[in-house]
Design a protein around this motif. Structure first.
Motif, PDB file in Angstrom:
ATOM      1  N   ARG A 165       0.858  -1.192   0.000  1.00  0.00           N
ATOM      2  CA  ARG A 165       0.000   0.000   0.000  1.00  0.00           C
ATOM      3  C   ARG A 165       0.886   1.231   0.000  1.00  0.00           C
ATOM      4  O   ARG A 165       1.870   1.266   0.722  1.00  0.00           O
ATOM      5  CB  ARG A 165      -0.785  -0.014   1.302  1.00  0.00           C
ATOM      6  N   GLY A 166       0.553   2.230  -0.818  1.00  0.00           N
ATOM      7  CA  GLY A 166       1.373   3.444  -0.870  1.00  0.00           C
ATOM      8  C   GLY A 166       2.808   3.098  -1.211  1.00  0.00           C
ATOM      9  O   GLY A 166       3.749   3.515  -0.535  1.00  0.00           O
ATOM     10  N   ILE A 209       9.463   2.468  -1.952  1.00  0.00           N
ATOM     11  CA  ILE A 209      10.335   2.208  -3.099  1.00  0.00           C
ATOM     12  C   ILE A 209      11.405   3.298  -3.193  1.00  0.00           C
ATOM     13  O   ILE A 209      12.595   3.018  -3.387  1.00  0.00           O
ATOM     14  CB  ILE A 209       9.511   2.127  -4.403  1.00  0.00           C
ATOM     15  N   LEU A 210      10.988   4.546  -3.025  1.00  0.00           N
ATOM     16  CA  LEU A 210      11.967   5.646  -3.098  1.00  0.00           C
ATOM     17  C   LEU A 210      13.016   5.505  -1.999  1.00  0.00           C
ATOM     18  O   LEU A 210      14.210   5.713  -2.228  1.00  0.00           O
ATOM     19  CB  LEU A 210      11.247   7.002  -2.991  1.00  0.00           C
ATOM     20  N   HIS A 211      12.558   5.144  -0.794  1.00  0.00           N
ATOM     21  CA  HIS A 211      13.525   4.952   0.302  1.00  0.00           C
ATOM     22  C   HIS A 211      14.494   3.820  -0.034  1.00  0.00           C
ATOM     23  O   HIS A 211      15.691   3.916   0.236  1.00  0.00           O
ATOM     24  CB  HIS A 211      12.799   4.677   1.619  1.00  0.00           C
ATOM     25  N   VAL A 247       6.780   1.253 -13.677  1.00  0.00           N
ATOM     26  CA  VAL A 247       6.452   0.102 -12.824  1.00  0.00           C
ATOM     27  C   VAL A 247       5.151   0.341 -12.058  1.00  0.00           C
ATOM     28  O   VAL A 247       4.337  -0.567 -11.879  1.00  0.00           O
ATOM     29  CB  VAL A 247       7.607  -0.192 -11.839  1.00  0.00           C
ATOM     30  N   LEU A 248       4.962   1.586 -11.592  1.00  0.00           N
ATOM     31  CA  LEU A 248       3.810   1.882 -10.733  1.00  0.00           C
ATOM     32  C   LEU A 248       2.599   2.395 -11.519  1.00  0.00           C
ATOM     33  O   LEU A 248       1.579   2.725 -10.920  1.00  0.00           O
ATOM     34  CB  LEU A 248       4.210   2.904  -9.673  1.00  0.00           C
TER      35      LEU A 248
END
Ligand code: FES
Length: 160
Positions: free
Chosen positions: A26-27, A32-34, A54-55
């Motif tokens: 979720r979210g 992913i950025l982290h 991808v998202l």
């Protein structure tokens, strides 16, 4: 393929793999950025279209999130990463003077890295050490009750 193009392709592939592995959360974009930043030290402009793909988001949406959160960097941090808390409790006990001292001494503003790549200066708003402010974080380590002289000593130690 040049070495640089090869490195870019390898990074894109790795970013895609990281994003694919986490996309069902979720979210998913924030974790992913982290994860990408933890692996590469920063979020590169070239990562954005890969993440968007991808998202199933637009590049603008990914860019908006990356630039909204000050945690995400678009360049690699210096060898020493100094974060100074500028939230209220630390401000009340001298964080601003400490921030000015750090900025003047290093010759950089917040979010910047010294020209020799030694130190990146960042601000943060609360490190959970409010009773012992001013608080700074160097790498993973927190330091409380930091004054300018102590900050200089902490940085000298970290640079060794
Ligand atoms: S306000 Fe600085 S650590 Fe909380």
């Amino acid at each position: 393929m040049t070495v640089e193009a090869g490195e870019r392709a390898a990074r894109a592939e790795r970013v895609r793999a990281v994003a694919s592995g986490l996309r069902d959360q979720r979210g998913a974009l924030l974790p992913i950025l982290h994860a990408v930043q933890a692996e590469f030290g920063h979020i590169d402009q070239a990562d954005l279209p890969v993440l968007a793909d991808v998202l199933n988001l637009s590049v603008a949406e990914v860019h908006g999130v990356v630039t909204f959160y000050s945690d995400f960097r678009n360049t690699s941090p210096g060898r020493v990463h100094l974060r100074i808390c500028r939230a209220e409790a630390c401000q009340a006990v001298g964080a601003e003077a400490l921030a000015e001292h750090a900025s003047a001494g290093l010759g950089v503003g917040f979010g910047e890295t010294t020209a020799d790549g030694a130190v990146t200066l960042d601000q943060v708003f609360c490190l959970g050490n409010c009773a012992l402010g001013p608080t700074v974080q160097v790498g993973e380590r927190l330091h409380g009750r930091v004054n300018p002289a102590r900050l200089d000593a902490i940085l000298a130690e970290a640079a060794r």
